[in-house]
Design a protein around this motif. Structure first.
Motif, PDB file in Angstrom:
ATOM      1  N   LYS A 169      -5.235  -0.732  11.828  1.00 28.80           N
ATOM      2  CA  LYS A 169      -5.870   0.396  12.517  1.00 28.80           C
ATOM      3  C   LYS A 169      -4.820   1.331  13.106  1.00 28.80           C
ATOM      4  O   LYS A 169      -4.949   2.562  13.018  1.00 28.80           O
ATOM      5  CB  LYS A 169      -6.798  -0.118  13.622  1.00 28.80           C
ATOM      6  N   ALA A 170      -3.764   0.762  13.696  1.00 27.94           N
ATOM      7  CA  ALA A 170      -2.706   1.590  14.284  1.00 27.94           C
ATOM      8  C   ALA A 170      -2.004   2.430  13.230  1.00 27.94           C
ATOM      9  O   ALA A 170      -1.464   3.500  13.538  1.00 27.94           O
ATOM     10  CB  ALA A 170      -1.696   0.705  15.016  1.00 27.94           C
ATOM     11  N   ASN A 171      -2.034   1.960  11.980  1.00 29.84           N
ATOM     12  CA  ASN A 171      -1.380   2.680  10.885  1.00 29.84           C
ATOM     13  C   ASN A 171      -2.381   3.374   9.958  1.00 29.84           C
ATOM     14  O   ASN A 171      -2.025   3.783   8.853  1.00 29.84           O
ATOM     15  CB  ASN A 171      -0.506   1.702  10.091  1.00 29.84           C
ATOM     16  N   HIS A 172      -3.637   3.486  10.449  1.00 33.68           N
ATOM     17  CA  HIS A 172      -4.713   4.192   9.729  1.00 33.68           C
ATOM     18  C   HIS A 172      -4.948   3.603   8.343  1.00 33.68           C
ATOM     19  O   HIS A 172      -5.183   4.313   7.361  1.00 33.68           O
ATOM     20  CB  HIS A 172      -4.390   5.692   9.618  1.00 33.68           C
ATOM     21  N   LEU A 173      -4.925   2.288   8.294  1.00 32.14           N
ATOM     22  CA  LEU A 173      -5.119   1.600   7.016  1.00 32.14           C
ATOM     23  C   LEU A 173      -6.320   0.657   7.041  1.00 32.14           C
ATOM     24  O   LEU A 173      -6.502  -0.135   6.123  1.00 32.14           O
ATOM     25  CB  LEU A 173      -3.856   0.791   6.667  1.00 32.14           C
ATOM     26  N   GLU A 174      -7.143   0.748   8.088  1.00 35.56           N
ATOM     27  CA  GLU A 174      -8.238  -0.206   8.224  1.00 35.56           C
ATOM     28  C   GLU A 174      -9.232  -0.130   7.073  1.00 35.56           C
ATOM     29  O   GLU A 174      -9.932  -1.107   6.770  1.00 35.56           O
ATOM     30  CB  GLU A 174      -8.953  -0.036   9.568  1.00 35.56           C
ATOM     31  N   ASP A 175      -9.312   1.027   6.402  1.00 34.31           N
ATOM     32  CA  ASP A 175     -10.235   1.178   5.272  1.00 34.31           C
ATOM     33  C   ASP A 175      -9.530   1.025   3.931  1.00 34.31           C
ATOM     34  O   ASP A 175     -10.164   1.148   2.876  1.00 34.31           O
ATOM     35  CB  ASP A 175     -10.930   2.550   5.327  1.00 34.31           C
ATOM     36  N   LYS A 176      -8.228   0.762   3.978  1.00 28.28           N
ATOM     37  CA  LYS A 176      -7.466   0.744   2.731  1.00 28.28           C
ATOM     38  C   LYS A 176      -6.924  -0.640   2.377  1.00 28.28           C
ATOM     39  O   LYS A 176      -6.508  -0.866   1.238  1.00 28.28           O
ATOM     40  CB  LYS A 176      -6.317   1.747   2.829  1.00 28.28           C
ATOM     41  N   ILE A 177      -6.895  -1.542   3.345  1.00 28.30           N
ATOM     42  CA  ILE A 177      -6.479  -2.919   3.087  1.00 28.30           C
ATOM     43  C   ILE A 177      -7.597  -3.834   3.583  1.00 28.30           C
ATOM     44  O   ILE A 177      -8.001  -3.759   4.740  1.00 28.30           O
ATOM     45  CB  ILE A 177      -5.162  -3.263   3.808  1.00 28.30           C
ATOM     46  N   HIS A 184       0.832  -1.209   0.000  1.00 35.17           N
ATOM     47  CA  HIS A 184       0.000   0.000   0.000  1.00 35.17           C
ATOM     48  C   HIS A 184       0.865   1.257   0.000  1.00 35.17           C
ATOM     49  O   HIS A 184       0.645   2.178  -0.797  1.00 35.17           O
ATOM     50  CB  HIS A 184      -0.930   0.007   1.214  1.00 35.17           C
ATOM     51  N   HIS A 185       1.848   1.312   0.892  1.00 38.19           N
ATOM     52  CA  HIS A 185       2.699   2.500   0.982  1.00 38.19           C
ATOM     53  C   HIS A 185       3.484   2.741  -0.304  1.00 38.19           C
ATOM     54  O   HIS A 185       3.829   3.891  -0.622  1.00 38.19           O
ATOM     55  CB  HIS A 185       3.669   2.364   2.159  1.00 38.19           C
ATOM     56  N   LEU A 186       3.765   1.669  -1.047  1.00 41.19           N
ATOM     57  CA  LEU A 186       4.553   1.813  -2.269  1.00 41.19           C
ATOM     58  C   LEU A 186       3.690   2.051  -3.507  1.00 41.19           C
ATOM     59  O   LEU A 186       4.215   2.096  -4.621  1.00 41.19           O
ATOM     60  CB  LEU A 186       5.439   0.581  -2.465  1.00 41.19           C
ATOM     61  N   GLY A 187       2.370   2.168  -3.299  1.00 38.42           N
ATOM     62  CA  GLY A 187       1.538   2.654  -4.399  1.00 38.42           C
ATOM     63  C   GLY A 187       0.578   1.702  -5.044  1.00 38.42           C
ATOM     64  O   GLY A 187       0.014   2.025  -6.102  1.00 38.42           O
ATOM     65  N   ALA A 188       0.331   0.521  -4.471  1.00 38.25           N
ATOM     66  CA  ALA A 188      -0.656  -0.378  -5.060  1.00 38.25           C
ATOM     67  C   ALA A 188      -2.033   0.271  -5.030  1.00 38.25           C
ATOM     68  O   ALA A 188      -2.401   0.945  -4.067  1.00 38.25           O
ATOM     69  CB  ALA A 188      -0.682  -1.702  -4.303  1.00 38.25           C
ATOM     70  N   GLU A 189      -2.807   0.044  -6.086  1.00 35.49           N
ATOM     71  CA  GLU A 189      -4.145   0.649  -6.156  1.00 35.49           C
ATOM     72  C   GLU A 189      -5.086   0.044  -5.133  1.00 35.49           C
ATOM     73  O   GLU A 189      -5.860   0.732  -4.483  1.00 35.49           O
ATOM     74  CB  GLU A 189      -4.729   0.459  -7.563  1.00 35.49           C
ATOM     75  N   GLU A 190      -5.021  -1.276  -4.990  1.00 41.01           N
ATOM     76  CA  GLU A 190      -5.899  -1.962  -4.049  1.00 41.01           C
ATOM     77  C   GLU A 190      -5.150  -3.153  -3.467  1.00 41.01           C
ATOM     78  O   GLU A 190      -4.425  -3.856  -4.187  1.00 41.01           O
ATOM     79  CB  GLU A 190      -7.186  -2.424  -4.745  1.00 41.01           C
ATOM     80  N   VAL A 191      -5.338  -3.368  -2.165  1.00 38.62           N
ATOM     81  CA  VAL A 191      -4.601  -4.439  -1.484  1.00 38.62           C
ATOM     82  C   VAL A 191      -5.575  -5.298  -0.684  1.00 38.62           C
ATOM     83  O   VAL A 191      -6.389  -4.783   0.096  1.00 38.62           O
ATOM     84  CB  VAL A 191      -3.514  -3.878  -0.545  1.00 38.62           C
TER      85      VAL A 191
END
Length: 691
Positions: free
Chosen positions: A445-453, A420-427
């Motif tokens: 959640k700790a890295n604010h990615l709960e809605d992105k992965i 995700h951090h390196l730019g994938a569109e969807e993970v």
């Protein structure tokens, strides 16, 4: 009666039903246990024999018959020592029936049947009386119930019952007492085995930091001790913050209380630093005067460290404090050891001893964050390995595209975050267990990615299009790491998972890693060979043990299989160059045909050929690989350095149990190695070619 037991195949993931019956052959389990190591520990055996002779002598000096109770007799060695030392009779208790049956044969072969009675029971079930297992209470208690943590095998409950029901008051005990020692240290390396440290990732939009969830920061960690060979940890890997202190002792000649307890010791740090870890070990005195001592102390504590006996059945303990604690040189702190029936744990408190000892006993620590349930200690170290993470980052940078739809298949991997951090569109990440699902939720959640992965809690074969929001996967990634893996090739489960999700992949899908290879090398071990060698016992005491184990139900024959060992703890040198044996192409589905290679491996160095080490290497992208085994071979003598994050597979030659001439003179090793895709097994056969 036949019983069918279900077992998940660690490589294929399939559930297999194995047939077992009442005549199940336990010889391999015993062959792989620590009996050979214990029997080959000459220091241990000599100290026990000295202590037993002294105890029998003290009883005889009082004009009494010497009646011995030997709890956990195993091969019957200590009981035979007692009779040789002049004991009148010995009751030898062994709960494991195959071992008890073999002890009967060993005792009979050595001519002690009339003075040793093998009792196949747990010691707490033994009865005393005219119709009991023992005619009378014993006045000498001999035991070897100890593990690396001292009490982890249930020594305290067994001693408590023995004093209450099986031995006389004021009996002699061998060993007489045990003493536990501790040293407070700071160690970045050891702390990396316990917590997920911040991971820095350089991305196009700036540096990203992967942090651990609060639950992990405040988690007391796994309740089990981490036992390792501290003698293989270099001094530069830790800083001693205290002198070695005595935490507690147990006198085995007196009634023992199994009730939970704590022991507080005030100490003044010898250095300012951050207290993270308690290193601990014990010694046992075989006699009341303490003149016969067997110690587990590591090399930096012992004066003549070059003469330290090697043992694998008893090592040293690494305990992690619940939190890092800053300490200042000369300012008192209190280190408290807590124990229950089977385990020990530590806590550090500021202030004086009087203040700290007011603390009431704490419950056994339990993992709250779930990471310590999913990841073992080496896995924490692997995740915290910056150079390894950098390899994955560089590989992802090579294969990621702005429109990449990424699916990760591993157990609790951080690769989805990197993608995700390196730019994938969807993970998406496929997690096969509720524990790994819950843990990854916390990390995201700790890295604010709960809605992105998106986490999918399914086995690969159950994946459906809607799980992926009807998208096709263009980048499939894995470390691979799976918590059920024991041997290096078990992580080929990634290949089976890749095959199971094939219908969800684009036609031009990129697989990372692209492939894996199995490697091998012939080695000479400094000490590890002892766990498979014929054993002497001790000076002045000679009995037949191993030949009886070979001929009877506890057959000590060569297993014809490899077994896992963390070789960073067991020094060895290469006798041959490393060789790639098999290649597994993840670009393709698992084939139906067997992969096989055979040939001859020339031995390039002189030495004793104890066995073959096998490991896997994963090829991420062109020029980028990670190894689960050999790091480098250095010097003319070929000393090996191994990755500390994985266990390697070791195949011992049967020449380890044969004359040295067969070990010293081979010119090459003929090999045949095959991978059966139906079973996921790696089958191997090796033969030494003699000069």
């Amino acid at each position: 009666m036949k019983v069918f037991c279900g077992r998940a195949n660690p490589t294929t993931g399939a559930v297999e039903w194995l047939e077992e019956d009442e005549n199940y052959d336990y010889h391999q389990e015993i062959a792989r246990s620590c009996y050979a190591d214990m029997l080959n520990d000459k220091d241990r055996n000599a100290k026990y024999f000295q202590g037993i002779r002294a105890a029998v002598g003290r009883v005889k000096e009082r004009g009494e018959r010497a009646v011995v109770l030997d709890i956990g007799t195993g091969t019957g060695l200590l009981s035979m020592m007692a009779v040789t030392a002049g004991a009148d009779f010995c009751y030898a208790v062994e709960v494991f029936k195959p071992m008890a049956d073999t002890a009967v044969k060993i005792v009979e072969k050595n001519g002690f049947s009339d003075k040793i009675k093998i009792i196949n029971k747990h010691s707490t079930e033994v009865t005393v009386g005219p119709d009991g297992d023992m005619q009378s209470r014993a006045n000498i208690l001999i035991t070897e119930l100890f593990d690396t943590e001292l009490i982890g095998e249930g020594a305290l409950p067994s001693y408590e019952h023995a004093h209450r029901c099986l031995v006389q008051e004021g009996c002699e005990a061998v060993p007489h007492r045990a003493t536990v020692y501790a040293q407070l240290v700071e160690s970045k390396r050891m702390w990396s085995w316990n917590k997920l440290l911040p991971i820095h990732v350089r991305a196009e939009d700036g540096e990203k930091i992967i942090v651990s969830p609060p639950e992990m920061e405040n988690c007391p960690g796994a309740p089990s001790v981490y036992d390792i060979q501290l003698n293989q940890v270099p001094l530069h890997d830790f800083a001693a913050l205290s002198e070695v202190v005595t935490m507690f002792s147990v006198d085995f000649s007196k009634p023992v209380n199994r009730a939970s307890a704590h022991y507080a010791v005030q100490l003044k740090p010898i250095k300012t630093g951050t207290a993270q870890v308690v290193l601990s070990w014990w010694d046992i005195d075989m006699d009341p005067a303490g003149s016969i001592k067997c110690t587990m102390a590591p090399y930096w504590v012992q004066a003549a460290f070059e003469d330290i006996p090697w043992r694998d059945h008893w090592m040293q303990c690494v305990y992690f404090l619940p939190n890092e604690e800053p300490v200042s040189q000369g300012q008192s702190v209190v280190l408290t050891a807590f124990r229950d029936d089977y385990s020990v744990w530590y806590k550090l408190q500021k202030g004086r001893n009087e203040e700290a000892t007011t603390a009431i006993h704490e419950e056994t620590p339990v993992c709250l964050c779930q990471a310590h349930l999913l990841w073992n200690r080496p896995r924490f170290g692997e995740l915290n390995d910056r150079s390894r993470t950098t390899q994955y980052v560089h590989a992802l940078e090579k294969v990621l595209k702005p429109n990449s739809v990424c699916l990760s298949i591993s157990d609790g991997s951080l690769l989805p975050v990197l993608a995700h951090h390196l730019g994938a569109e969807e993970v998406f990440t496929l997690e096969s267990s509720a524990i790994s699902h819950s843990l990854m939720q916390k990390i995201f959640k700790a890295n604010h990615l709960e809605d992105k992965i998106k986490i999918i809690e399914k086995h690969p074969e159950l994946l459906i299009s809607s799980d992926l929001e009807d998208r096709k996967v263009s980048l499939l990634i894995g470390e691979p790491f799976f918590s059920t893996s024991l041997l290096p090739w078990h992580n080929l489960y990634f290949w089976y998972a890749r095959t199971a999700v094939s219908s969800h992949l684009t036609s031009d899908v990129t697989i990372l890693p692209r492939s894996a290879s199995l490697h091998m090398m012939v080695v000479e071990f400094k000490d590890l060979w002892r766990i498979r060698s014929p054993c002497g016992t001790c000076e002045g005491f000679d009995v037949h043990i191993m030949d009886e184990m070979i001929k009877n139900s506890l057959d000590f024959r060569e297993s014809r299989e490899a077994e896992p060992h963390p070789l960073w703890e067991y020094p060895c040198k290469s006798i041959s160059d490393p060789l790639e044996v098999l290649l597994f192409d993840f670009q393709q589905a698992v084939p139906e045909h067997t992969l096989r290679k055979e040939g001859s491996l020339n031995l390039s160095r002189t030495g004793k050929s104890h066995g073959v080490v096998l490991w896997m290497e994963y090829h991420l992208a062109p020029g980028l690989s990670v190894s689960t085994g050999l790091v480098q071979v250095s010097g003319e003598k070929g000393f090996c350095q191994w990755t500390p994050h994985c266990k390697q597979a070791v195949y011992f030659f049967n020449t380890v149990t044969e004359p040295e001439s067969l070990i010293n003179n081979p010119s090459a090793v003929a090999y045949a190695v095959s991978f059966n895709p139906k079973t996921g097994e790696v089958i191997m056969d090796f033969k030494l070619k003699l000069m």
